[in-house]
Design an enzyme around this catalytic site. Structure first.
Site, PDB file in Angstrom:
ATOM      1  N   ASP A  90      -1.610  11.986  23.118  1.00 54.68           N
ATOM      2  CA  ASP A  90      -0.274  11.756  22.575  1.00 54.68           C
ATOM      3  C   ASP A  90      -0.177  12.240  21.133  1.00 54.68           C
ATOM      4  O   ASP A  90       0.924  12.349  20.587  1.00 54.68           O
ATOM      5  CB  ASP A  90       0.072  10.270  22.618  1.00 54.68           C
ATOM      6  CG  ASP A  90       0.370   9.776  24.027  1.00 54.68           C
ATOM      7  OD1 ASP A  90       0.458  10.619  24.941  1.00 54.68           O
ATOM      8  OD2 ASP A  90       0.508   8.553  24.207  1.00 54.68           O
TER       9      ASP A  90
ATOM     10  N   ALA B 126      -5.706   2.573   7.705  1.00 48.77           N
ATOM     11  CA  ALA B 126      -4.277   2.585   8.015  1.00 48.77           C
ATOM     12  C   ALA B 126      -4.079   2.885   9.500  1.00 48.77           C
ATOM     13  O   ALA B 126      -4.678   2.230  10.349  1.00 48.77           O
ATOM     14  CB  ALA B 126      -3.566   3.597   7.116  1.00 48.77           C
ATOM     15  N   TYR B 127      -3.277   3.882   9.831  1.00 48.42           N
ATOM     16  CA  TYR B 127      -2.949   4.193  11.221  1.00 48.42           C
ATOM     17  C   TYR B 127      -4.195   4.533  12.032  1.00 48.42           C
ATOM     18  O   TYR B 127      -4.333   4.157  13.202  1.00 48.42           O
ATOM     19  CB  TYR B 127      -1.950   5.353  11.238  1.00 48.42           C
ATOM     20  CG  TYR B 127      -1.266   5.626  12.556  1.00 48.42           C
ATOM     21  CD1 TYR B 127      -1.386   4.760  13.649  1.00 48.42           C
ATOM     22  CD2 TYR B 127      -0.469   6.752  12.707  1.00 48.42           C
ATOM     23  CE1 TYR B 127      -0.734   5.016  14.848  1.00 48.42           C
ATOM     24  CE2 TYR B 127       0.188   7.021  13.899  1.00 48.42           C
ATOM     25  CZ  TYR B 127       0.047   6.156  14.969  1.00 48.42           C
ATOM     26  OH  TYR B 127       0.691   6.420  16.156  1.00 48.42           O
TER      27      TYR B 127
ATOM     28  N   ASP C   6       0.817  -1.205   0.000  1.00 49.32           N
ATOM     29  CA  ASP C   6       0.000   0.000   0.000  1.00 49.32           C
ATOM     30  C   ASP C   6       0.856   1.261   0.000  1.00 49.32           C
ATOM     31  O   ASP C   6       0.477   2.275  -0.597  1.00 49.32           O
ATOM     32  CB  ASP C   6      -0.926   0.007   1.227  1.00 49.32           C
ATOM     33  CG  ASP C   6      -2.131  -0.908   1.039  1.00 49.32           C
ATOM     34  OD1 ASP C   6      -2.329  -1.412  -0.082  1.00 49.32           O
ATOM     35  OD2 ASP C   6      -2.873  -1.117   2.021  1.00 49.32           O
TER      36      ASP C   6
ATOM     37  N   LEU D 259      -7.139   3.315  11.850  1.00 49.99           N
ATOM     38  CA  LEU D 259      -7.804   2.081  12.272  1.00 49.99           C
ATOM     39  C   LEU D 259      -7.118   1.479  13.494  1.00 49.99           C
ATOM     40  O   LEU D 259      -7.772   1.040  14.447  1.00 49.99           O
ATOM     41  CB  LEU D 259      -7.804   1.077  11.114  1.00 49.99           C
ATOM     42  CG  LEU D 259      -8.485  -0.267  11.370  1.00 49.99           C
ATOM     43  CD1 LEU D 259      -9.956  -0.099  11.671  1.00 49.99           C
ATOM     44  CD2 LEU D 259      -8.267  -1.200  10.187  1.00 49.99           C
TER      45      LEU D 259
END
Length: 272
Positions: A159, A171-172, A55, A174
């Site tokens: 954070d 991606a991140y 990806d 999720l």
């Protein structure tokens, strides 16, 4: 009209070289010119690109091709391959379909992120997946204030924060607990990273919003764009994010629906 195709290969995956050579021979036998250098692809303007990798490789190819209106076929050499249309063993059947005009082009929302750099010129990034704000490892929590089209919306003591497209929702975002959003939905996701407030919840907003991210607490914050380029912003600095008029163009062969892709890629193998 000269028939030209471009190859975009992940150089770190040796297997892509073998398939690239086979693809070149396949196209040459059919009277097509195959270009492998981006400068040549830019100058000659290929009809489409073939991305060989995962990806991440497809993201690179799609970003570069988007500004020229060049669609991309993703061939998966990665582990998950959410965005890639086909697996490597299916490549030649897929290419036959493309040459026979048996395919569709799917437009994907992209974002334009402008970093307000104090004392320097602003810098702009074109993003297909996400813009990620994260504290430096040695710092405490940061607070990121989100304004939507000039109106205060929410503050995230956390954070960090992920601002993603529907493409980036798998991606991140999720991994951080954000929702899966169909690529046909025109929206932008806000997903906090380890939020330190129960009221700091993920949000899905219209792509028509201008999203202003302001660092209100913390000395500095790192910002990355599709996991590649990165910048540091400092207290009081802002990043403006809005939908880009440029769309990423992905070649779809109609073999798999979005629900089917989700089932295949995210099925819980512990329960099989």
């Amino acid at each position: 009209m000269e028939k030209i195709v471009g190859l975009w290969r992940n150089m770190s995956k040796p297997d892509t070289l073998t398939l690239a050579r086979q693809i070149i021979d396949w196209f040459l036998a059919r009277g097509w010119l195959v270009l492998t250098e981006w400068e040549d692809i830019l100058e000659r303007k290929a009809q489409f690109l073939i991305s060989l990798g995962g990806d991440g490789t497809l993201l690179q190819a799609a970003r570069e091709g988007a500004s020229l209106g060049i669609p991309v076929l993703g061939v998966n050499f990665g582990r998950l391959g959410f965005l890639c249309e086909i697996e490597r063993e299916d490549v030649f059947g897929a290419l036959e379909k493309i040459l026979n005009q048996d395919y569709k082009i799917q437009e994907r929302l992209m974002l334009n992120a402008v970093v307000n750099r104090i004392g320097k010129d602003n810098i702009s990034h074109l993003v297909l997946n996400d813009v990620v704000f994260s504290r430096e490892s040695t710092d405490g929590i940061i607070t990121l204030q989100v304004n939507l089209s000039g109106e205060l919306s929410v503050s995230y003591p956390a954070d960090g924060l992920i601002v993603s497209t529907p493409t980036g929702s798998t991606a991140y975002s999720l991994s951080a607990g954000g929702p899966i959003v169909s690529p046909d939905v025109q929206a932008v996701l806000l997903t906090p990273l380890a939020a330190h407030s129960l009221s700091a919840r993920p949000m899905v907003v219209s792509e028509k919003e201008e999203i202003q991210i302001l660092l209100t607490n913390g000395e500095k914050c790192r910002v990355t764009f599709d996991g590649r380029q990165n910048d540091l912003i400092y207290s009081g600095q802002t990043v403006i994010i809005k939908a880009s008029p440029i769309k990423a163009l992905l070649i779809r062969l109609g073999s798999r629906s979005f629900p089917q892709v989700v089932r295949e890629k995210l099925r819980d193998r512990w329960h099989e």
